[in-house]
Structures are given as C-alpha cells and as structure tokens.
Write a protein that holds these residues in place. Structure first.
Motif, PDB file in Angstrom:
ATOM      1  N   ILE A  35      51.538  49.409  34.159  1.00 57.04           N
ATOM      2  CA  ILE A  35      50.881  49.277  35.462  1.00 57.04           C
ATOM      3  C   ILE A  35      49.698  48.339  35.277  1.00 57.04           C
ATOM      4  O   ILE A  35      48.792  48.604  34.493  1.00 57.04           O
ATOM      5  CB  ILE A  35      50.391  50.632  35.998  1.00 57.04           C
ATOM      6  N   ARG A  36      49.725  47.232  35.998  1.00 54.83           N
ATOM      7  CA  ARG A  36      48.711  46.192  35.772  1.00 54.83           C
ATOM      8  C   ARG A  36      48.016  45.820  37.084  1.00 54.83           C
ATOM      9  O   ARG A  36      48.653  45.422  38.052  1.00 54.83           O
ATOM     10  CB  ARG A  36      49.354  44.946  35.156  1.00 54.83           C
ATOM     11  N   ARG A  37      46.688  45.957  37.093  1.00 55.50           N
ATOM     12  CA  ARG A  37      45.868  45.492  38.213  1.00 55.50           C
ATOM     13  C   ARG A  37      45.551  44.013  38.014  1.00 55.50           C
ATOM     14  O   ARG A  37      45.732  43.475  36.922  1.00 55.50           O
ATOM     15  CB  ARG A  37      44.569  46.308  38.285  1.00 55.50           C
ATOM     16  N   ARG A  38      45.023  43.391  39.053  1.00 53.17           N
ATOM     17  CA  ARG A  38      44.669  41.983  38.954  1.00 53.17           C
ATOM     18  C   ARG A  38      43.547  41.762  37.939  1.00 53.17           C
ATOM     19  O   ARG A  38      42.661  42.599  37.770  1.00 53.17           O
ATOM     20  CB  ARG A  38      44.271  41.439  40.330  1.00 53.17           C
ATOM     21  N   CYS A  39      43.572  40.608  37.272  1.00 55.92           N
ATOM     22  CA  CYS A  39      42.782  40.345  36.077  1.00 55.92           C
ATOM     23  C   CYS A  39      41.277  40.339  36.349  1.00 55.92           C
ATOM     24  O   CYS A  39      40.792  39.705  37.292  1.00 55.92           O
ATOM     25  CB  CYS A  39      43.204  39.002  35.510  1.00 55.92           C
ATOM     26  N   SER A  40      40.556  41.078  35.514  1.00 60.02           N
ATOM     27  CA  SER A  40      39.100  41.142  35.598  1.00 60.02           C
ATOM     28  C   SER A  40      38.589  41.755  34.304  1.00 60.02           C
ATOM     29  O   SER A  40      39.326  42.464  33.607  1.00 60.02           O
ATOM     30  CB  SER A  40      38.679  41.995  36.796  1.00 60.02           C
ATOM     31  N   TYR A  41      37.313  41.480  33.987  1.00 61.20           N
ATOM     32  CA  TYR A  41      36.713  41.982  32.747  1.00 61.20           C
ATOM     33  C   TYR A  41      35.320  42.534  33.025  1.00 61.20           C
ATOM     34  O   TYR A  41      34.586  41.992  33.855  1.00 61.20           O
ATOM     35  CB  TYR A  41      36.591  40.855  31.709  1.00 61.20           C
ATOM     36  N   LEU A  42      34.962  43.573  32.294  1.00 63.57           N
ATOM     37  CA  LEU A  42      33.599  44.099  32.283  1.00 63.57           C
ATOM     38  C   LEU A  42      32.982  43.782  30.930  1.00 63.57           C
ATOM     39  O   LEU A  42      33.551  44.117  29.883  1.00 63.57           O
ATOM     40  CB  LEU A  42      33.599  45.613  32.518  1.00 63.57           C
ATOM     41  N   ILE A  43      31.821  43.137  30.948  1.00 67.96           N
ATOM     42  CA  ILE A  43      31.083  42.815  29.729  1.00 67.96           C
ATOM     43  C   ILE A  43      29.858  43.718  29.686  1.00 67.96           C
ATOM     44  O   ILE A  43      29.036  43.704  30.614  1.00 67.96           O
ATOM     45  CB  ILE A  43      30.652  41.336  29.694  1.00 67.96           C
ATOM     46  N   ASN A  44      29.743  44.479  28.587  1.00 66.91           N
ATOM     47  CA  ASN A  44      28.724  45.517  28.506  1.00 66.91           C
ATOM     48  C   ASN A  44      28.839  46.359  29.787  1.00 66.91           C
ATOM     49  O   ASN A  44      29.928  46.750  30.164  1.00 66.91           O
ATOM     50  CB  ASN A  44      27.345  44.911  28.264  1.00 66.91           C
ATOM     51  N   ASP A  45      27.767  46.638  30.472  1.00 69.28           N
ATOM     52  CA  ASP A  45      27.901  47.349  31.748  1.00 69.28           C
ATOM     53  C   ASP A  45      27.245  46.589  32.889  1.00 69.28           C
ATOM     54  O   ASP A  45      27.062  47.132  33.979  1.00 69.28           O
ATOM     55  CB  ASP A  45      27.312  48.763  31.644  1.00 69.28           C
ATOM     56  N   MET A  47      27.944  42.860  33.549  1.00 67.80           N
ATOM     57  CA  MET A  47      28.587  41.618  33.965  1.00 67.80           C
ATOM     58  C   MET A  47      30.072  41.857  34.206  1.00 67.80           C
ATOM     59  O   MET A  47      30.726  42.553  33.426  1.00 67.80           O
ATOM     60  CB  MET A  47      28.424  40.508  32.915  1.00 67.80           C
ATOM     61  N   MET A  48      30.581  41.271  35.284  1.00 67.67           N
ATOM     62  CA  MET A  48      32.019  41.211  35.498  1.00 67.67           C
ATOM     63  C   MET A  48      32.456  39.758  35.546  1.00 67.67           C
ATOM     64  O   MET A  48      31.767  38.910  36.131  1.00 67.67           O
ATOM     65  CB  MET A  48      32.432  41.926  36.787  1.00 67.67           C
ATOM     66  N   VAL A  49      33.571  39.478  34.916  1.00 64.49           N
ATOM     67  CA  VAL A  49      34.204  38.165  35.012  1.00 64.49           C
ATOM     68  C   VAL A  49      35.380  38.316  35.968  1.00 64.49           C
ATOM     69  O   VAL A  49      36.342  39.033  35.676  1.00 64.49           O
ATOM     70  CB  VAL A  49      34.672  37.664  33.641  1.00 64.49           C
ATOM     71  N   ASP A  50      35.263  37.689  37.109  1.00 64.92           N
ATOM     72  CA  ASP A  50      36.165  37.778  38.247  1.00 64.92           C
ATOM     73  C   ASP A  50      36.054  39.145  38.924  1.00 64.92           C
ATOM     74  O   ASP A  50      35.755  40.162  38.294  1.00 64.92           O
ATOM     75  CB  ASP A  50      37.604  37.454  37.874  1.00 64.92           C
ATOM     76  N   PHE A  51      36.258  39.102  40.219  1.00 65.05           N
ATOM     77  CA  PHE A  51      36.074  40.277  41.070  1.00 65.05           C
ATOM     78  C   PHE A  51      37.117  40.159  42.165  1.00 65.05           C
ATOM     79  O   PHE A  51      36.899  39.502  43.176  1.00 65.05           O
ATOM     80  CB  PHE A  51      34.647  40.274  41.640  1.00 65.05           C
ATOM     81  N   GLY A  52      38.286  40.755  41.913  1.00 62.76           N
ATOM     82  CA  GLY A  52      39.429  40.532  42.774  1.00 62.76           C
ATOM     83  C   GLY A  52      39.736  41.685  43.704  1.00 62.76           C
ATOM     84  O   GLY A  52      38.911  42.573  43.924  1.00 62.76           O
ATOM     85  N   PRO A  53      40.956  41.706  44.234  1.00 62.45           N
ATOM     86  CA  PRO A  53      41.322  42.685  45.259  1.00 62.45           C
ATOM     87  C   PRO A  53      41.459  44.111  44.750  1.00 62.45           C
ATOM     88  O   PRO A  53      41.585  45.032  45.556  1.00 62.45           O
ATOM     89  CB  PRO A  53      42.667  42.157  45.780  1.00 62.45           C
ATOM     90  N   ASP A  54      41.438  44.312  43.425  1.00 59.51           N
ATOM     91  CA  ASP A  54      41.534  45.663  42.870  1.00 59.51           C
ATOM     92  C   ASP A  54      40.190  46.203  42.408  1.00 59.51           C
ATOM     93  O   ASP A  54      40.129  47.213  41.696  1.00 59.51           O
ATOM     94  CB  ASP A  54      42.516  45.677  41.685  1.00 59.51           C
ATOM     95  N   HIS A  81      41.493  36.553  41.946  1.00 60.06           N
ATOM     96  CA  HIS A  81      40.299  36.528  41.104  1.00 60.06           C
ATOM     97  C   HIS A  81      39.000  36.592  41.902  1.00 60.06           C
ATOM     98  O   HIS A  81      37.947  36.888  41.339  1.00 60.06           O
ATOM     99  CB  HIS A  81      40.290  35.272  40.226  1.00 60.06           C
ATOM    100  N   CYS A  82      39.090  36.310  43.176  1.00 62.55           N
ATOM    101  CA  CYS A  82      37.883  36.274  44.012  1.00 62.55           C
ATOM    102  C   CYS A  82      38.197  36.929  45.348  1.00 62.55           C
ATOM    103  O   CYS A  82      38.952  36.371  46.155  1.00 62.55           O
ATOM    104  CB  CYS A  82      37.437  34.823  44.211  1.00 62.55           C
ATOM    105  N   ALA A  83      37.643  38.122  45.569  1.00 66.29           N
ATOM    106  CA  ALA A  83      37.912  38.891  46.785  1.00 66.29           C
ATOM    107  C   ALA A  83      36.645  38.963  47.631  1.00 66.29           C
ATOM    108  O   ALA A  83      35.835  39.873  47.466  1.00 66.29           O
ATOM    109  CB  ALA A  83      38.408  40.293  46.441  1.00 66.29           C
ATOM    110  N   PRO A  84      36.456  38.009  48.530  1.00 65.10           N
ATOM    111  CA  PRO A  84      35.199  37.977  49.293  1.00 65.10           C
ATOM    112  C   PRO A  84      35.005  39.187  50.193  1.00 65.10           C
ATOM    113  O   PRO A  84      33.870  39.534  50.514  1.00 65.10           O
ATOM    114  CB  PRO A  84      35.316  36.683  50.106  1.00 65.10           C
ATOM    115  N   VAL A  85      36.090  39.852  50.589  1.00 62.09           N
ATOM    116  CA  VAL A  85      35.911  40.985  51.502  1.00 62.09           C
ATOM    117  C   VAL A  85      35.075  42.082  50.860  1.00 62.09           C
ATOM    118  O   VAL A  85      34.233  42.702  51.517  1.00 62.09           O
ATOM    119  CB  VAL A  85      37.277  41.539  51.983  1.00 62.09           C
TER     120      VAL A  85
END
Length: 280
Positions: A35-45, A47-54, A81-85
């Motif tokens: 089960i895979r959500r759209r790609c994103s990463y948390l760095i430490n607590d 920073m996030m790299v990409d902020f998508g629909p999930d 990768h980019c969910a403005p809503v």
C-alpha cells in the motif's frame, strides 16, 4: 538526520483508484508494504519534502505534528507532490489558528500554484495571510532554511517548468533526494562532483516496466536506478557503505515490494515503503 518515507508511490498511488492491474490487485489482497501513498518525506520533525494529496492521511498514520513543521521543500508542481488545497487551510483568522510562519521553497511554478489557489491576491498577500515565507528556488541554488543547507539540482523530468532534486545537509550529514527524475543531465552530475553523500534516495518509478524502464528521461526503472547509483559510486559521491534507497514506484511498473527487494538486495539498495525510517 532522521528521515521517514511518508509515501512511496507515483501519481496514482497503489492500489490506484480505478486500476485492475496485477500490482493493484496484489496490494488490495496483501496490504502491508504494497500500500503506497503519494511520495513525501519527513526530515527530523520540522521539514517535509513535498506535500501532496495524502498529507492528511500521512500525518495521522505516522503521528506527525504539523504544528512543529518549519520548512516545506517542493520538487515540482505536479499534483502528486504539491497539494495546494491542504495549504489553503493555513489561512489565518478563518480556517486555522497559526502562531508561527513556515518556509515554503520551490520553483516558480510551485509558488504560483500555491499562492493562486482559491485566492485572487498577490503572492505577498497570500504569504502573509497563510503565515508563509515564500522562497523561489532555481537549479544550482544553494540556500539555507533554519539549520538546513540545501543545494538544488535540475531534474530530468518534465517540460514547462524546472523540476528540482536536492542535496539536504544537516549536522554535517548530506542526503540526496532524487525522485521524479530520469538520468541526470551532465550539468547536474557536475554539481555533485566532490560531494560526499551520507545517503541517497533514487527514484524507480517504472520498476519492471519493460521498455519503459529503459528510458533515461522523465523517470527511471530498475536499470536506470542501478545506473544512477553506479554513477554516484564512480564519482566517489557514494561508497560501498553509504546507505542507498530507491523510492517512488508506479503500479504500472508492477512494483511489488517483495519482487523489488529481491532485485535490489544484491546491490545493497533498500526498497522504500511507507513508514520506513532511517538515520544518517
């Protein structure tokens, strides 16, 4: 540096909503790492790299306190990768009570998208209303956000904008995040000359996707992922002990976790999955 993979899928996620392929059927049947959500990463607590629909699902599933977030770093403006809503809900005095600003960094397409969504004002007005510091990033830029030093590299991905990948440095450790890119252009490889990485995440969107996995542009499949890592090893950016990961998988590439692990294990590459956490 603590890193958590919040999502390991390409645009459609896995299982894709409408798909009847074997990969999606497997994910529905077995669940777990498939089960895979759209790609994103948390760095430490912070920073996030990409902020998508999930993002909402990811924040609940992985117990992420978004009020601790200080930095958002975007690779490009594609909707997975980019969910403005979900950024709109930062609007102060209306949707949320916001007590601190966050940095939001990305290319000009990202900044235009987030600041125009459901809002007719200027970027400056949007940024103030949503308590955001907008930072436009271009290829080859080197900049800081808080305790992070970040280098932007041009990705080989899409026309109409300048997609980016990043080397993120914190406390002397350097991590390359290179998803949503085909094989780098020589200009980006030259940027990495002399850079000693402490970890690398390389994309593998097309997986076992037959002819598609061989194409060097846009996305990588298994052969391209291995070639990308070989180039890093040859340049001295990685050594045999540097942790390597692959991530960003499409169901169209039949990217079943167990099959991917079987292929990549001999190459000392860890196959990403949602919730994988590691330290470099």
């Amino acid at each position: 540096m603590q890193v958590k993979i919040l999502g390991s899928a390409a645009a459609e996620a896995v299982p894709a909503l409408w798909c009847e392929c074997e990969c999606c059927k497997n994910a529905k049947l077995h669940g777990g790492k498939d089960i895979r959500r759209r790609c994103s990463y948390l760095i430490n607590d912070d920073m996030m790299v990409d902020f998508g629909p999930d993002a909402f699902w990811q924040s609940i599933e992985f117990k992420i306190d978004l009020t601790k977030l200080k930095h958002l770093l975007f690779t490009h403006s594609h909707e997975d990768h980019c969910a403005p809503v979900d950024l709109e809900w930062r609007r102060g005095n209306w949707y949320s009570q916001i007590n601190h600003k966050i940095d939001l960094a990305g290319n000009c397409n990202v900044l235009k998208l987030v600041s125009s969504f459901l809002y007719n004002g200027t970027q400056t007005e949007w940024a103030e209303l949503h308590r955001v510091n907008l930072i436009e990033v271009r290829p080859k830029d080197n900049f800081t956000m808080g305790n992070y030093n970040i280098t932007a590299l041009l990705a080989n991905h899409c026309s109409g904008e300048t997609p980016l990948t990043y080397v993120i440095e914190s406390n002397g450790k350097k991590l390359l995040i290179a998803n949503d890119t085909g094989y780098y252009c020589e200009e980006s490889w030259r940027q990495l000359e002399g850079v000693k990485l402490d970890g690398a995440i390389i994309e593998c969107t097309m997986g076992f996707g037959g002819d598609h996995s061989e194409k060097p542009n846009g996305h990588l499949g298994i052969p391209g992922t291995l070639a990308f890592r070989r180039r890093l090893l040859e340049m001295g950016g990685l050594n045999g002990k540097t942790p390597g990961f692959c991530n960003h998988f499409s169901h169209n590439g039949n990217c079943v976790q167990a099959k991917l692990e079987e292929v990549f294990a001999p190459h000392d590459i860890v196959v990403g999955y949602d919730g994988l956490e590691f330290e470099i």
